[in-house]
Motif scaffolding. Structure first.
Motif, PDB file in Angstrom:
ATOM      1  N   ILE A 148       0.851  -1.194   0.000  1.00  7.93           N
ATOM      2  CA  ILE A 148       0.000   0.000   0.000  1.00  7.93           C
ATOM      3  C   ILE A 148       0.886   1.243   0.000  1.00  7.93           C
ATOM      4  N   GLY A 149       1.950   1.214   0.802  1.00 10.91           N
ATOM      5  CA  GLY A 149       3.022   2.186   0.736  1.00 10.91           C
ATOM      6  C   GLY A 149       2.747   3.623   1.106  1.00 10.91           C
ATOM      7  N   THR A 150       1.862   3.887   2.031  1.00  9.42           N
ATOM      8  CA  THR A 150       1.677   5.263   2.467  1.00  9.42           C
ATOM      9  C   THR A 150       2.836   5.670   3.375  1.00  9.42           C
ATOM     10  N   GLY A 151       3.050   6.960   3.522  1.00  8.97           N
ATOM     11  CA  GLY A 151       4.109   7.445   4.409  1.00  8.97           C
ATOM     12  C   GLY A 151       3.906   6.992   5.838  1.00  8.97           C
ATOM     13  N   ASP A 152       2.657   7.030   6.295  1.00 11.15           N
ATOM     14  CA  ASP A 152       2.347   6.563   7.648  1.00 11.15           C
ATOM     15  C   ASP A 152       2.637   5.079   7.794  1.00 11.15           C
ATOM     16  N   ALA A 153       2.384   4.322   6.730  1.00  8.76           N
ATOM     17  CA  ALA A 153       2.645   2.883   6.773  1.00  8.76           C
ATOM     18  C   ALA A 153       4.131   2.627   6.953  1.00  8.76           C
ATOM     19  N   MET A 154       4.946   3.382   6.248  1.00  6.69           N
ATOM     20  CA  MET A 154       6.393   3.194   6.360  1.00  6.69           C
ATOM     21  C   MET A 154       6.856   3.498   7.777  1.00  6.69           C
ATOM     22  N   THR A 155       6.257   4.494   8.407  1.00 11.04           N
ATOM     23  CA  THR A 155       6.588   4.825   9.789  1.00 11.04           C
ATOM     24  C   THR A 155       6.229   3.667  10.715  1.00 11.04           C
ATOM     25  N   SER A 156       5.137   2.991  10.421  1.00 14.10           N
ATOM     26  CA  SER A 156       4.712   1.835  11.228  1.00 14.10           C
ATOM     27  C   SER A 156       5.605   0.626  10.996  1.00 14.10           C
ATOM     28  N   ILE A 157       6.135   0.496   9.783  1.00 10.75           N
ATOM     29  CA  ILE A 157       6.941  -0.675   9.431  1.00 10.75           C
ATOM     30  C   ILE A 157       8.363  -0.571   9.964  1.00 10.75           C
ATOM     31  N   GLU A 158       8.909   0.609   9.989  1.00  9.72           N
ATOM     32  CA  GLU A 158      10.325   0.778  10.355  1.00  9.72           C
ATOM     33  C   GLU A 158      10.706   0.110  11.677  1.00  9.72           C
ATOM     34  N   PRO A 159       9.947   0.263  12.760  1.00  9.39           N
ATOM     35  CA  PRO A 159      10.330  -0.408  14.010  1.00  9.39           C
ATOM     36  C   PRO A 159      10.315  -1.935  13.912  1.00  9.39           C
ATOM     37  N   LEU A 160       9.595  -2.456  12.945  1.00  5.44           N
ATOM     38  CA  LEU A 160       9.492  -3.909  12.799  1.00  5.44           C
ATOM     39  C   LEU A 160      10.762  -4.513  12.208  1.00  5.44           C
ATOM     40  N   LEU A 161      11.677  -3.666  11.751  1.00  4.91           N
ATOM     41  CA  LEU A 161      12.980  -4.156  11.294  1.00  4.91           C
ATOM     42  C   LEU A 161      13.747  -4.782  12.454  1.00  4.91           C
ATOM     43  N   LYS A 162      13.309  -4.467  13.683  1.00  7.84           N
ATOM     44  CA  LYS A 162      13.948  -5.012  14.884  1.00  7.84           C
ATOM     45  C   LYS A 162      13.009  -5.944  15.644  1.00  7.84           C
ATOM     46  N   ASP A 163      11.961  -6.414  14.997  1.00  4.47           N
ATOM     47  CA  ASP A 163      11.006  -7.316  15.639  1.00  4.47           C
ATOM     48  C   ASP A 163      11.721  -8.601  16.059  1.00  4.47           C
ATOM     49  N   PRO A 164      11.340  -9.191  17.190  1.00  3.27           N
ATOM     50  CA  PRO A 164      11.988 -10.425  17.626  1.00  3.27           C
ATOM     51  C   PRO A 164      11.746 -11.622  16.690  1.00  3.27           C
ATOM     52  N   ASP A 165      10.693 -11.550  15.878  1.00  6.22           N
ATOM     53  CA  ASP A 165      10.375 -12.666  14.983  1.00  6.22           C
ATOM     54  C   ASP A 165      11.049 -12.463  13.624  1.00  6.22           C
ATOM     55  N   ASP A 166      11.818 -13.456  13.211  1.00  7.49           N
ATOM     56  CA  ASP A 166      12.563 -13.374  11.957  1.00  7.49           C
ATOM     57  C   ASP A 166      11.646 -13.163  10.754  1.00  7.49           C
ATOM     58  N   ARG A 167      10.536 -13.850  10.724  1.00  5.74           N
ATOM     59  CA  ARG A 167       9.591 -13.738   9.594  1.00  5.74           C
ATOM     60  C   ARG A 167       9.076 -12.301   9.464  1.00  5.74           C
ATOM     61  N   VAL A 168       8.769 -11.670  10.590  1.00  2.00           N
ATOM     62  CA  VAL A 168       8.264 -10.290  10.581  1.00  2.00           C
ATOM     63  C   VAL A 168       9.382  -9.333  10.167  1.00  2.00           C
ATOM     64  N   ARG A 169      10.600  -9.550  10.659  1.00  2.00           N
ATOM     65  CA  ARG A 169      11.734  -8.708  10.251  1.00  2.00           C
ATOM     66  C   ARG A 169      11.957  -8.784   8.754  1.00  2.00           C
ATOM     67  N   GLN A 170      11.897  -9.993   8.200  1.00  2.00           N
ATOM     68  CA  GLN A 170      12.090 -10.157   6.750  1.00  2.00           C
ATOM     69  C   GLN A 170      10.997  -9.430   5.968  1.00  2.00           C
ATOM     70  N   ALA A 171       9.766  -9.529   6.435  1.00  2.00           N
ATOM     71  CA  ALA A 171       8.662  -8.851   5.768  1.00  2.00           C
ATOM     72  C   ALA A 171       8.842  -7.337   5.841  1.00  2.00           C
ATOM     73  N   ALA A 172       9.303  -6.855   6.982  1.00  2.00           N
ATOM     74  CA  ALA A 172       9.542  -5.408   7.141  1.00  2.00           C
ATOM     75  C   ALA A 172      10.652  -4.957   6.204  1.00  2.00           C
ATOM     76  N   THR A 173      11.711  -5.734   6.105  1.00  2.00           N
ATOM     77  CA  THR A 173      12.813  -5.389   5.204  1.00  2.00           C
ATOM     78  C   THR A 173      12.313  -5.356   3.761  1.00  2.00           C
ATOM     79  N   TRP A 174      11.552  -6.359   3.358  1.00  2.00           N
ATOM     80  CA  TRP A 174      10.993  -6.410   2.020  1.00  2.00           C
ATOM     81  C   TRP A 174      10.088  -5.205   1.758  1.00  2.00           C
ATOM     82  N   SER A 175       9.317  -4.804   2.771  1.00  2.00           N
ATOM     83  CA  SER A 175       8.320  -3.736   2.626  1.00  2.00           C
ATOM     84  C   SER A 175       8.928  -2.354   2.539  1.00  2.00           C
ATOM     85  N   MET A 176      10.124  -2.216   3.058  1.00  2.00           N
ATOM     86  CA  MET A 176      10.775  -0.896   3.030  1.00  2.00           C
ATOM     87  C   MET A 176      11.306  -0.633   1.638  1.00  2.00           C
TER      88      MET A 176
END
Length: 176
Positions: A148-176
């Motif tokens: 979807i890629g809104t600016g607010d979405a990117m702000t929500s995704i950025e902290p997930l780059l440090k999520d404890p779950d590897d699958r979520v971190r990978q998704a966050a990296t892909w989404s950025m």
């Protein structure tokens, strides 16, 4: 759309549902009567197409018809389509659609709806993410938010780059 209507008149079996879904994707106001009639069809695919079509056609009067489907229909795909139709008609249901992204049976359908809804779906996705426990579901929510890629979405995704779950971190990296 007129060719599809002609095809529907002759269609049998699986072709009825496929043709109805094609008409629903077009979402012409000319088909509102057809969609309303198909809301009570025995086949779940026909009810799904009818709910999608009414939402895309902008039939505000269909809110009263779709709300009971969302609550009572026995088919997951129909309840999900009703939520989508209601969201398209201005009734906030993106959180329901986002929640159903976590169900293996409805994930592809939910993903497609969320992407079609675009930025309007972001609040519902973020709400579902807060209560989602399954890492696959959380990762799928993050990926859709990235698409979807809104600016607010990117702000929500950025902290997930440090999520404890590897699958979520990978998704966050892909989404950025």
């Amino acid at each position: 759309a007129s060719e599809l209507r002609d095809q529907l008149a002759k269609a049998r079996g699986d072709m009825v549902g496929a043709t109805l879904l094609a008409l629903a994707r077009i979402g012409s106001p000319d088909d509102i009567g057809l969609f309303r009639q198909r809301l009570t069809d025995r086949a779940p695919i026909a009810r799904r197409a009818a709910a999608e079509g009414l939402g895309r056609a902008g039939d505000a009067g269909a809110v009263a018809l779709l709300a009971p489907l969302l609550k009572n229909d026995r088919a997951d795909e129909v309840r999900l389509a009703a939520a989508f139709g209601l969201q398209r008609l201005g009734q906030t249901q993106s959180h329901v659609i986002a929640w159903m992204l976590g169900d293996e049976r409805t994930s592809a359908q939910a993903r497609d709806y969320l992407i079609e809804l675009g930025p309007a779906a972001a609040p519902g996705i973020e709400q579902a993410f807060k209560s989602a426990k399954d890492s696959r579901h959380r990762a799928a929510l993050v990926r859709v938010l990235g698409i979807i890629g809104t600016g607010d979405a990117m702000t929500s995704i950025e902290p997930l780059l440090k999520d404890p779950d590897d699958r979520v971190r990978q998704a966050a990296t892909w989404s950025m």
